[in-house]
Design an enzyme around this catalytic site. Sequence first.
Site, PDB file in Angstrom:
ATOM      1  CG  HIS A  36      -2.023   1.025   1.144  1.00 52.99           C
ATOM      2  ND1 HIS A  36      -3.224   0.741   0.531  1.00 52.99           N
ATOM      3  CD2 HIS A  36      -2.107   2.312   1.547  1.00 52.99           C
ATOM      4  CE1 HIS A  36      -4.005   1.814   0.582  1.00 52.99           C
ATOM      5  NE2 HIS A  36      -3.340   2.778   1.194  1.00 52.99           N
ATOM      6  CG  ASP A  38      -2.378   6.420   0.297  1.00 54.13           C
ATOM      7  OD1 ASP A  38      -3.291   6.238  -0.529  1.00 54.13           O
ATOM      8  OD2 ASP A  38      -2.431   6.002   1.474  1.00 54.13           O
ATOM      9  CD  GLU A 141      -6.861   3.062   1.683  1.00 53.11           C
ATOM     10  OE1 GLU A 141      -6.360   4.024   1.063  1.00 53.11           O
ATOM     11  OE2 GLU A 141      -6.514   2.737   2.835  1.00 53.11           O
ATOM     12  CG  HIS A 168     -10.696   4.689   3.764  1.00 47.57           C
ATOM     13  ND1 HIS A 168     -10.777   5.889   4.432  1.00 47.57           N
ATOM     14  CD2 HIS A 168      -9.381   4.378   3.698  1.00 47.57           C
ATOM     15  CE1 HIS A 168      -9.553   6.285   4.763  1.00 47.57           C
ATOM     16  NE2 HIS A 168      -8.679   5.391   4.331  1.00 47.57           N
ATOM     17  CG  HIS A 214      -9.008   1.102   6.206  1.00 43.95           C
ATOM     18  ND1 HIS A 214      -9.083   2.300   6.887  1.00 43.95           N
ATOM     19  CD2 HIS A 214      -7.876   1.160   5.472  1.00 43.95           C
ATOM     20  CE1 HIS A 214      -8.038   3.051   6.563  1.00 43.95           C
ATOM     21  NE2 HIS A 214      -7.275   2.377   5.707  1.00 43.95           N
ATOM     22  CG  HIS A 235      -2.753  -0.172   4.488  1.00 41.92           C
ATOM     23  ND1 HIS A 235      -3.746  -0.712   3.701  1.00 41.92           N
ATOM     24  CD2 HIS A 235      -3.203   1.063   4.840  1.00 41.92           C
ATOM     25  CE1 HIS A 235      -4.740   0.153   3.600  1.00 41.92           C
ATOM     26  NE2 HIS A 235      -4.444   1.244   4.287  1.00 41.92           N
ATOM     27  CG  ASP A 304      -0.746   3.714   5.134  1.00 41.59           C
ATOM     28  OD1 ASP A 304      -1.116   4.154   4.025  1.00 41.59           O
ATOM     29  OD2 ASP A 304      -1.486   3.702   6.133  1.00 41.59           O
TER      30      ASP A 304
HETATM   31 ZN   LIG Z   1      -5.556   3.032   4.561  1.00 40.99          ZN
END
Ligand SMILES: [Zn+2]
Length: 410
Positions: A36, A38, A141, A168, A214, A235, A304
């Site tokens: 993961h 971003d 996600e 999420h 999540h 993650h 992450d």
């Molecule tokens: Zn996340």
Amino acid sequence: MQPTCWFWALVAVCAADQFRDQAQRIMQNTPVIDGHNDLPWQLLKQFKNQLRAPGADLHSLETTHTNIPKLKAGFVGGQFWSAYVPCDTQNKDAVKRTLEQIDVIQRMCGMYPDTFACVTDSAGIREAFRKGKVASLVGVEGGHSLDSSLGVLRALYSLGMRYLTLTHSCNTPWADNWLVDTGDDAAQSGGLSHFGKSVLREMNRLGVIVDLAHVSLATMQAALELSTAPVIFSHSSAFSLCAHHRNVPDNVLRLVKEKRGLVMVNFYNDYVSCQREANLSQVADHLDHIKNVAGAGAVGFGGDFDGVTRLPVGLEDVSKYPDLIAELLRRQWTEAEVQGALSENLIRVFSDVEKASNHSQPPEEETIALEQLEPGCRTNYGYSAAPHIPRPTGVLLASLLALLLSLCLL
Ligand SMILES: [Zn+2]
Ligand SMILES: *[C@@H]1O[C@H](CO)[C@@H](O)[C@H](O)[C@H]1NC(C)=O
Ligand SMILES: *[C@@H]1O[C@H](CO)[C@@H](O)[C@H](O)[C@H]1NC(C)=O
């Protein structure tokens, strides 16, 4: 001759270097696949997804945890790039924004073909390894990106989505998120609703990895029970070392082991130490714990990076992976265990998901009940026996006024 202090100091330094060297040697053939990252969200926030904007050059970008030199220094050979859109897009423009985040990932691969290879299967990952490229995959996600539609799920699959995080940090109409376990959100689906189970079956049929980062505990358990393929946490870290509900409790770790799934450890300080500060050694503690409870075959990395604001001392950006591997070697992980955590475990899970898929089976055709959706900005095409959708008060008032007016005129 008596060895002196400085001699032992030298031995200690050499030993430290020895593990770092061993880590690099292993990673040359078995680079890390991270679950993961971003960066795509940073590209939107910092550059409006304009990859040719001044300052957006991934060779020199310094305002992110991720850039091309750091990926190379970190021996990152595979990355699930997160197509993340925040929960406040739910019932609004979630689908459009998800498409845009997938698009920016694909444009990134196109713009830096020497670095990235966008791939969609486990064979593609191995091929990218051979070519020395970063195998780039799309993880979506949050189930809100589907807008409760199996048609959207299939369309996202066609565009390259290979994992979907079921939620999420918000419930969808069909799956509950981790905030249910803190008491901040009300349980809504009791894990997975009837429609949520159809989503999961369709993911299995297509070959989309089920990601349980999540989600609520009940959702984890429902998905682990129903899925015909292994699942991942892309993650998340270990709950018994830091009692945060984004982390995975031991009983679920044992279910993951049974299902031959994978927990990719999150480096966010708040999930590692439950405090604002953390260090590399504490991340290694999570890896050790997951290995002890679920086996070395269930361990992975999901840093992450570029999605969090606080990272451990020693793991400040994506270039630091070899230091973490050196720490695992120092803790007497075998080379095979390290190779598993780096990429073999993920490749095994992914190919099991591919094997469990079956495109000869007819697609799921269930639709969610209209009353389970927010009516705000939705039409009801396809719902023949559609219940009455209350019109906004403004419209109601206007019709009442019109009615009164017409009565007066009579
Ligand atoms: Zn996340
Ligand atoms: C990491 O943090 C823990 C907890 O604060 C501490 O006990 C440990 O000594 C630290 N390790 C290193 C290598 O700094
Ligand atoms: C895939 O699905 C088809 C149609 O339902 C079925 O005939 C076939 O046996 C399935 N293949 C596997 C490998 O399960």
